[in-house]
Design an enzyme around this catalytic site. Structure first.
Site, mmCIF file in Angstrom:
data_model
loop_
_atom_site.group_PDB
_atom_site.id
_atom_site.type_symbol
_atom_site.label_atom_id
_atom_site.label_comp_id
_atom_site.label_asym_id
_atom_site.label_seq_id
_atom_site.Cartn_x
_atom_site.Cartn_y
_atom_site.Cartn_z
ATOM 1 N N HIS A 27 6.407 -70.813 35.889
ATOM 2 C CA HIS A 27 6.253 -71.532 34.625
ATOM 3 C C HIS A 27 6.615 -73.000 34.813
ATOM 4 O O HIS A 27 7.781 -73.368 34.702
ATOM 5 C CB HIS A 27 7.157 -70.899 33.568
ATOM 6 C CG HIS A 27 6.899 -69.445 33.363
ATOM 7 N ND1 HIS A 27 7.406 -68.476 34.204
ATOM 8 C CD2 HIS A 27 6.182 -68.796 32.418
ATOM 9 C CE1 HIS A 27 7.009 -67.289 33.780
ATOM 10 N NE2 HIS A 27 6.265 -67.440 32.704
ATOM 11 N N HIS A 67 12.297 -68.335 31.567
ATOM 12 C CA HIS A 67 11.085 -68.559 32.366
ATOM 13 C C HIS A 67 11.078 -69.981 32.944
ATOM 14 O O HIS A 67 10.364 -70.248 33.913
ATOM 15 C CB HIS A 67 9.817 -68.293 31.540
ATOM 16 C CG HIS A 67 9.699 -69.133 30.301
ATOM 17 N ND1 HIS A 67 10.334 -68.809 29.124
ATOM 18 C CD2 HIS A 67 9.021 -70.283 30.051
ATOM 19 C CE1 HIS A 67 10.053 -69.729 28.208
ATOM 20 N NE2 HIS A 67 9.258 -70.631 28.747
ATOM 21 N N GLY A 115 15.681 -64.272 30.430
ATOM 22 C CA GLY A 115 14.261 -63.959 30.569
ATOM 23 C C GLY A 115 13.807 -63.211 29.323
ATOM 24 O O GLY A 115 12.820 -63.597 28.702
ATOM 25 N N LEU A 117 13.655 -63.145 25.922
ATOM 26 C CA LEU A 117 13.906 -64.307 25.064
ATOM 27 C C LEU A 117 14.865 -63.968 23.922
ATOM 28 O O LEU A 117 14.832 -62.881 23.367
ATOM 29 C CB LEU A 117 12.586 -64.852 24.524
ATOM 30 C CG LEU A 117 11.654 -65.414 25.613
ATOM 31 C CD1 LEU A 117 10.275 -65.738 25.038
ATOM 32 C CD2 LEU A 117 12.262 -66.643 26.275
ATOM 33 N N ASP A 156 10.739 -72.095 21.513
ATOM 34 C CA ASP A 156 10.179 -71.431 20.330
ATOM 35 C C ASP A 156 10.359 -69.919 20.428
ATOM 36 O O ASP A 156 10.652 -69.244 19.442
ATOM 37 C CB ASP A 156 8.673 -71.724 20.229
ATOM 38 C CG ASP A 156 8.386 -73.208 20.098
ATOM 39 O OD1 ASP A 156 8.893 -73.839 19.163
ATOM 40 O OD2 ASP A 156 7.649 -73.736 20.960
ATOM 41 N N GLY A 157 10.141 -69.397 21.626
ATOM 42 C CA GLY A 157 10.202 -67.940 21.806
ATOM 43 C C GLY A 157 11.565 -67.396 21.410
ATOM 44 O O GLY A 157 11.672 -66.382 20.719
ATOM 45 N N HIS A 262 2.149 -73.478 30.341
ATOM 46 C CA HIS A 262 3.300 -72.580 30.187
ATOM 47 C C HIS A 262 3.552 -71.718 31.429
ATOM 48 O O HIS A 262 4.641 -71.732 31.979
ATOM 49 C CB HIS A 262 3.108 -71.678 28.957
ATOM 50 C CG HIS A 262 4.084 -70.552 28.918
ATOM 51 N ND1 HIS A 262 5.284 -70.630 28.265
ATOM 52 C CD2 HIS A 262 4.060 -69.316 29.501
ATOM 53 C CE1 HIS A 262 5.956 -69.503 28.445
ATOM 54 N NE2 HIS A 262 5.233 -68.681 29.187
ATOM 55 N N GLU A 424 23.184 -54.864 15.315
ATOM 56 C CA GLU A 424 23.481 -54.095 16.529
ATOM 57 C C GLU A 424 23.073 -54.855 17.795
ATOM 58 O O GLU A 424 23.818 -54.914 18.776
ATOM 59 C CB GLU A 424 22.769 -52.730 16.497
ATOM 60 C CG GLU A 424 23.238 -51.804 15.383
ATOM 61 C CD GLU A 424 22.619 -52.117 14.030
ATOM 62 O OE1 GLU A 424 21.674 -52.939 13.961
ATOM 63 O OE2 GLU A 424 23.083 -51.537 13.026
ATOM 64 N N PHE A 450 21.132 -45.921 16.452
ATOM 65 C CA PHE A 450 20.811 -47.348 16.415
ATOM 66 C C PHE A 450 21.047 -48.030 17.769
ATOM 67 O O PHE A 450 20.903 -49.250 17.890
ATOM 68 C CB PHE A 450 21.570 -48.031 15.282
ATOM 69 C CG PHE A 450 21.320 -47.363 13.947
ATOM 70 C CD1 PHE A 450 20.035 -46.933 13.607
ATOM 71 C CD2 PHE A 450 22.346 -47.103 13.057
ATOM 72 C CE1 PHE A 450 19.785 -46.271 12.406
ATOM 73 C CE2 PHE A 450 22.106 -46.447 11.862
ATOM 74 C CZ PHE A 450 20.821 -46.032 11.531
ATOM 75 N N ASP A 482 22.675 -36.971 6.483
ATOM 76 C CA ASP A 482 21.956 -38.253 6.567
ATOM 77 C C ASP A 482 20.535 -38.062 7.087
ATOM 78 O O ASP A 482 19.674 -38.940 6.927
ATOM 79 C CB ASP A 482 22.715 -39.258 7.445
ATOM 80 C CG ASP A 482 23.682 -40.107 6.625
ATOM 81 O OD1 ASP A 482 23.495 -40.174 5.390
ATOM 82 O OD2 ASP A 482 24.612 -40.670 7.216
ATOM 83 N N HIS A 486 18.895 -40.697 11.019
ATOM 84 C CA HIS A 486 20.199 -40.994 11.604
ATOM 85 C C HIS A 486 20.574 -40.043 12.746
ATOM 86 O O HIS A 486 21.598 -40.234 13.385
ATOM 87 C CB HIS A 486 21.286 -40.921 10.522
ATOM 88 C CG HIS A 486 21.280 -42.101 9.596
ATOM 89 N ND1 HIS A 486 20.137 -42.554 8.973
ATOM 90 C CD2 HIS A 486 22.287 -42.929 9.201
ATOM 91 C CE1 HIS A 486 20.446 -43.602 8.230
ATOM 92 N NE2 HIS A 486 21.737 -43.852 8.351
HETATM 93 C C1 TPP Z 1 11.665 -60.664 24.617
HETATM 94 C C2 TPP Z 1 10.551 -61.318 25.348
HETATM 95 N N1 TPP Z 1 9.300 -61.154 24.915
HETATM 96 C C3 TPP Z 1 8.267 -61.716 25.576
HETATM 97 C C4 TPP Z 1 8.485 -62.437 26.696
HETATM 98 C C5 TPP Z 1 7.312 -63.034 27.474
HETATM 99 N N2 TPP Z 1 7.300 -64.495 27.264
HETATM 100 C C6 TPP Z 1 7.826 -65.328 28.164
HETATM 101 S S1 TPP Z 1 7.755 -66.923 27.703
HETATM 102 C C7 TPP Z 1 6.972 -66.516 26.262
HETATM 103 C C8 TPP Z 1 6.570 -67.596 25.286
HETATM 104 C C9 TPP Z 1 7.727 -68.449 24.962
HETATM 105 O O1 TPP Z 1 7.340 -69.575 24.287
HETATM 106 P P1 TPP Z 1 8.278 -70.844 24.323
HETATM 107 O O2 TPP Z 1 9.668 -70.445 24.135
HETATM 108 O O3 TPP Z 1 7.724 -71.825 23.369
HETATM 109 O O4 TPP Z 1 8.154 -71.343 25.804
HETATM 110 P P2 TPP Z 1 7.252 -72.521 26.345
HETATM 111 O O5 TPP Z 1 5.839 -72.171 26.023
HETATM 112 O O6 TPP Z 1 7.705 -73.743 25.673
HETATM 113 O O7 TPP Z 1 7.491 -72.502 27.817
HETATM 114 C C10 TPP Z 1 6.789 -65.152 26.168
HETATM 115 C C11 TPP Z 1 6.113 -64.471 25.056
HETATM 116 C C12 TPP Z 1 9.810 -62.576 27.134
HETATM 117 N N3 TPP Z 1 10.114 -63.246 28.224
HETATM 118 N N4 TPP Z 1 10.812 -62.040 26.417
#
Ligand code: TPP
Length: 680
Positions: A27, A67, A115, A117, A156-157, A262, A424, A450, A482, A486
């Site tokens: 990336h 990433h 990783g 996110l 953003d992620g 990306h 959680e 959960f 429950d 549950h």
């Molecule tokens: C929980 C999770 N879901 C999906 C991914 C796969 N993934 C890696 S980067 C990304 C997009 C992230 O976007 P952003 O944070 O804006 O990164 P940028 O494009 O700026 O590098 C995704 C969906 C991941 N790493 N973790």
């Protein structure tokens, strides 16, 4: 030497694009976009010592958007960590110190594995919490021996992920003013410009959590980023989010601001154009000496570290006991007293032979543990009274409006219990951050069902080899009314699939005590304790050393009055051990001799030598497993039949459900008889 922040940032950009190109995967966009932010933070603010990456009072840096790993590897290399250029050239290759996403324990200077996110941000919240609590406990007038910031970069992620809501809401409520998050607001994620699926007003969102929000600022203006960080550091009561507007792939004429930047190598032609536009004429992986000199943080870091060491040495003279306790806590060593206490509790439990719900047995263990081990940092996701995670001497963690930890009424030693609220996943990933920071053994409770909410954080704890303890109560249909939402069915089996996680399902107080003891002694392994809501009978007298093996012979035919050798083995866990014992007694009345094996922790059992395992489960004896959960797991132990549940449960009192699903001594006995018939 004159500093050239742009040149320094461009070195990061070049290393990122070249390493991704060489690996032909990775990336490049985020590292190139965040290079100026990184230059501002790492050069102007971050307290770190490349020659001693684990110095206790270092600032923590978490790359939540993992990433962008090449950004971190570039920073570690340039500032002087033991990460030579050959490792950067080996980016993403087998056994390199530069794996695809940062992994703690592999690369010096990497504080956590990121990783997935959102979780890095959560870890950072945990680290900032640990810092605040340790500072409260150990700092004395003139001796701020715990005094560092936690910085995180996120994209953003991370902000789209739900866990960011859970943990940032808590960070606000906890007044984690030394947590500083820099948001790489580039408006791009994998599917393209994010506006159609991410239109939140992020600044308002974070203000609503009680954070200080700075910006949006130009994330490519290192001076602006640096001065925003300087103001963030002044915050007395709130964490800070600095919104940095950036361009993904900054410097690449055709890829900047596109989703293509990306996660794809730029390609040779675009790299050549980028070199030109950045005015970076150097060959791949070539960094001029003057740029190294600008980045080199070894001397400065060593100065910071040794100033702290001197402070700590004087502190140790004035407060020797505190200093010794701090060092022990940061090493993760537990006091020998804890084992003595648990051994005494074990002897008591065996002599008393009381029927107790295992969640209550866990509370009894905590009553003893929290007295000797203030490093236990308890909590529950709004189920404290059900999970029974709070010992009577534990204080509920509270902060005053000034953001200070509210000191509890005079108490010799304090162990905290945290009300995490209904969060959680947040709780589990914050616990990981706390464990990574050091100084605490975090544990947290919720209903076993959960655990799915927390699952990826549990997996990350296992991957990172962290000592965190999950207290999962209400572990079966035995919870009753429950109902199926549950009632855990697949959860025990599914948790057991996570490599490196010890899953304990103890059958009574004694086994619960051993489960806790093992969880605490396993410094490099997370544990999950699966505990019953309902009362469980005390199983016959046993040795803690047998229980530690995870599976052991609990009773033989002679224990139920039969002289004969066992013709079958009943394997059971937790609440079903009592049932297996009743079935064994029932079968004895029919003249059928069986052995009962308790299997509180199959992972610990699997670690025993083959000879031991064969002794407990002899090859020639048919086996019947009994567990109120999916049957699948037990085939691996050579079961001929499993008394389990392969559907969801029902809403009704437990007394109705148990017979409905076949959890009666008679049904278990009949199953054994049917198996014996099959085996001739
Ligand atoms: C929980 C999770 N879901 C999906 C991914 C796969 N993934 C890696 S980067 C990304 C997009 C992230 O976007 P952003 O944070 O804006 O990164 P940028 O494009 O700026 O590098 C995704 C969906 C991941 N790493 N973790």
């Amino acid at each position: 030497m004159t500093l050239d922040p742009k040149l320094m940032a461009n070195a990061l950009r070049a290393l990122a694009m070249d390493a991704v190109q060489q690996a032909n995967s990775g990336h490049p966009g985020a590292p190139m976009g965040m290079a100026d932010m990184a230059q501002a933070l790492w050069h102007d603010h971050l307290h770190h010592a490349p020659t001693d990456p684990l110095w206790p009072n270092r600032d923590r840096f978490v790359l939540s958007n993992g990433h962008a790993s090449m950004l971190l590897y570039g920073l570690l290399h340039l500032t002087g960590y033991d990460l030579p250029m050959k490792e950067l050239k080996n980016f993403r290759q087998l056994h390199s110190r530069t794996p695809g996403h940062p992994e703690v324990g592999i690369t010096p200077g990497v504080e956590t594995t990121t990783g997935p996110l959102g979780q890095g941000l959560a870890n950072a919240v945990g680290m900032a919490l640990a810092e605040k609590l340790l500072a409260h406990e150990f700092n004395r007038d003139g001796f701020n021996v715990v005094d560092h910031h936690t910085y995180t970069f996120l994209g953003d992620g991370c902000l789209m992920e739900g866990v960011s809501h859970e943990v940032c809401s808590l960070a606000g409520a906890w007044h984690l003013n030394k947590l500083i998050a820099l948001y790489d607001d580039n408006g791009i994620s994998i599917d393209g410009p994010v506006q159609p699926w991410f239109a939140d007003h992020t600044a308002q969102r974070f203000k609503a959590y009680g954070w200080q929000v700075l910006g949006p600022i130009d994330g490519h203006d290192a001076a602006a980023v640096s001065s925003a960080i300087a103001s963030a550091k002044l915050s007395a009561t709130a964490p800070t989010l600095i919104i940095c507007k950036t361009h993904i792939g900054q410097g690449s004429p055709n890829r900047a601001n596109t989703a293509k930047a990306h996660g794809e190598p730029l390609g040779d032609a675009e790299i050549a154009l980028t070199r030109e536009s950045l005015a970076w004429p150097h060959a791949p992986f070539e960094v001029p000496h003057e740029v190294y000199a600008m980045w080199d943080a070894k001397a400065h870091g060593e100065k910071k570290r040794s100033a702290w060491s001197h402070l700590f040495a004087t502190y140790a003279q004035k407060h020797p006991e505190l200093a010794a306790a701090f060092e022990q806590r940061m090493k993760g060593a537990v006091s020998a007293e804890f084992k003595t206490q648990l051994d005494a509790a074990f002897a008591h439990s065996e002599s008393e032979g009381k029927s107790v719900a295992s969640r209550m047995a866990s509370k009894m263990a905590l009553e003893s543990l929290t007295r000797t081990s203030p490093e236990l940092l308890g909590g529950s996701a709004d189920l404290t009274g059900s999970n029974l995670t709070q010992a009577s001497n534990q204080c509920s963690l509270r902060f005053d409006a000034q953001g200070h930890v509210q000191a509890p009424a005079a108490q010799a030693s304090t162990s905290w219990h945290i009300n995490y609220g209904v969060r959680e996943f947040g709780m589990a990933s914050i616990m990981n951050g706390v464990a990574l920071h050091g100084g605490f053994i975090p544990y947290g409770g919720t209903f076993l069902t959960f655990s799915d909410y927390s699952r990826n954080a549990i997996r990350m704890a296992a991957l990172m080899k962290l000592r965190v303890v999950h207290v999962f109560t209400h572990d079966s249909i035995g919870l009753g009314e429950d109902g199926p939402t549950h009632q855990s069915i697949e959860h025990a089996a599914s948790l057991r699939l996570i490599p490196g996680l010890d899953v304990w399902r103890p059958c009574d107080t004694s086994e619960t005590l051993v489960a806790w003891s093992s969880a605490i002694q396993n410094q490099h392994r997370p544990s999950a304790l699966l505990l019953s809501r309902q009362t469980l009978p005390h199983a016959p007298k046993k040795k803690s050393s047998a229980i530690e093996k995870g599976g052991y012979v609990l009773t033989e035919p002679k224990d139920v009055g039969l002289k004969a050798e066992a013709v079958a083995v009943l394997m059971a866990t937790g609440s079903e051990v009592g049932l297996a014992l009743s079935a064994q007694a029932h079968l004895a009345t029919l003249g059928i001799a069986t052995r009962v094996v308790s299997m509180p922790c199959t992972q610990a059992f699997d670690r025993q030598p083959l000879s031991y395992r064969q002794k407990v489960l002899p090859a020639h004896l048919p086996r019947v497993a009994v567990e109120m959960g999916v049957s699948d797991y037990w085939w691996k132990y050579g079961a001929s039949a499993v008394v389990g549940i392969d559907t969801f449960g029902e809403s009704a009192p437990a007394s109705v459900l148990l017979p409905l699903f076949g959890f009666t001594p008679e049904n278990v006995a009949q199953t054994v008889q049917a198996v014996l018939q099959q085996h001739g």
